[in-house]
Design an enzyme around this catalytic site. Structure first.
Site, PDB file in Angstrom:
ATOM      1  N   ASP A  52       0.835  -1.199   0.000  1.00 54.33           N
ATOM      2  CA  ASP A  52       0.000   0.000   0.000  1.00 54.33           C
ATOM      3  C   ASP A  52       0.872   1.251   0.000  1.00 54.33           C
ATOM      4  O   ASP A  52       0.599   2.221  -0.722  1.00 54.33           O
ATOM      5  CB  ASP A  52      -0.919  -0.025   1.217  1.00 54.33           C
ATOM      6  CG  ASP A  52      -1.755   1.231   1.342  1.00 54.33           C
ATOM      7  OD1 ASP A  52      -2.616   1.446   0.472  1.00 54.33           O
ATOM      8  OD2 ASP A  52      -1.548   2.004   2.301  1.00 54.33           O
ATOM      9  N   GLU A 124      -2.038  -5.433  -3.672  1.00 50.29           N
ATOM     10  CA  GLU A 124      -1.123  -4.637  -2.845  1.00 50.29           C
ATOM     11  C   GLU A 124      -0.054  -5.527  -2.223  1.00 50.29           C
ATOM     12  O   GLU A 124       1.128  -5.129  -2.131  1.00 50.29           O
ATOM     13  CB  GLU A 124      -1.897  -3.899  -1.759  1.00 50.29           C
ATOM     14  CG  GLU A 124      -2.765  -2.779  -2.291  1.00 50.29           C
ATOM     15  CD  GLU A 124      -3.481  -2.006  -1.197  1.00 50.29           C
ATOM     16  OE1 GLU A 124      -3.883  -0.864  -1.460  1.00 50.29           O
ATOM     17  OE2 GLU A 124      -3.624  -2.549  -0.074  1.00 50.29           O
TER      18      GLU A 124
END
Length: 238
Positions: A52, A124
């Protein structure tokens, strides 16, 4: 010396990264539903945390390069569209990540391979795995390559704010408290849920919205309040 076949060769090819540590990509594909029981194994949540941050930094750099005259507000709106779960899930689907996911039987049986949140989290996590395996330059190359179509998507490049961002700007501009979102209900099966969310701003009547995800329901609620207050031009997406 006997070389083992590369289990994720096709996925590595699509990513544009060949893992030195094959365990990293396997962990990145392992959902939290695999915790517990006889088949307990490491899941992808820690890699998702790293990925992320990597995604955010790369996208911020790309936007600075692509839009040299954009102000902070416009950059923030474009950024949010490119890093949010929907964008990550679209990239994951394009890569065919769903077929590679390692899920519990119950999660797989409830349509887990097609769930946007699971796909987004895995995407992610894969970026986090690339970063740990090859460093920031390798991760940046993967993001720049995979997100190209997202840069040119009309929702990603539109300068107009999404409904939640527009509502926050409207509230701040009118000296009101920031919006608060409350999940009112969740109905339907796990593979096709329907959420109802309510947005509350001190001094305004609350407004509700529905959607196929919590985020979409919040966007719909924000849109409802904006329309009620006569504020136009905000987008909302499922």
């Amino acid at each position: 010396m006997i070389l083992r076949p590369r289990k994720y060769k096709e996925l590595e090819k699509a990513l544009g990264h060949r893992f030195k540590d094959q365990q990293l990509i396997e962990v990145a594909l392992t959902h939290a539903s695999m915790r517990g029981g006889k088949t307990e194994r490491a899941d992808n949540e820690r890699l998702e945390f790293i990925g992320d941050r990597v995604l955010g930094l790369v996208i911020a750099q790309v936007l600075i390069e692509r839009f040299p005259s954009a102000n902070e507000g416009e950059l923030a709106r474009r950024f949010n569209r490119l890093v949010r779960g929907e964008a990550c899930a679209r990239v994951a689907r394009a890569l065919g990540i769903g077929s590679h996911l390692i899920l519990s039987e119950s999660e797989a049986g409830s349509g887990g391979r097609a769930k946007g949140t699971i796909l987004a989290d895995a995407m992610e996590a894969i970026l986090g795995a690339v970063f740990l395996d090859g460093g920031f330059e390798a991760a940046r190359a993967v993001v720049r390559n995979l997100w190209t179509s997202q840069y040119d998507d009309q929702h990603s490049t539109s300068a107009g704010p999404d409904a939640k961002s527009a509502l926050q700007e409207w509230a701040q501009g009118n000296g009101l408290a920031l919006p608060e979102y409350v999940e009112v209900s969740r109905k339907g099966p796990d593979h096709a849920p329907r959420f109802t969310s309510e947005v509350r701003i001190s001094g305004c009547a609350p407004a509700r919205g529905e959607g196929s995800s919590k985020r979409a329901a919040e966007q719909a609620a924000a849109r409802t309040l904006l329309e009620r207050e006569g504020v136009a031009g905000a987008e909302v997406h499922e």
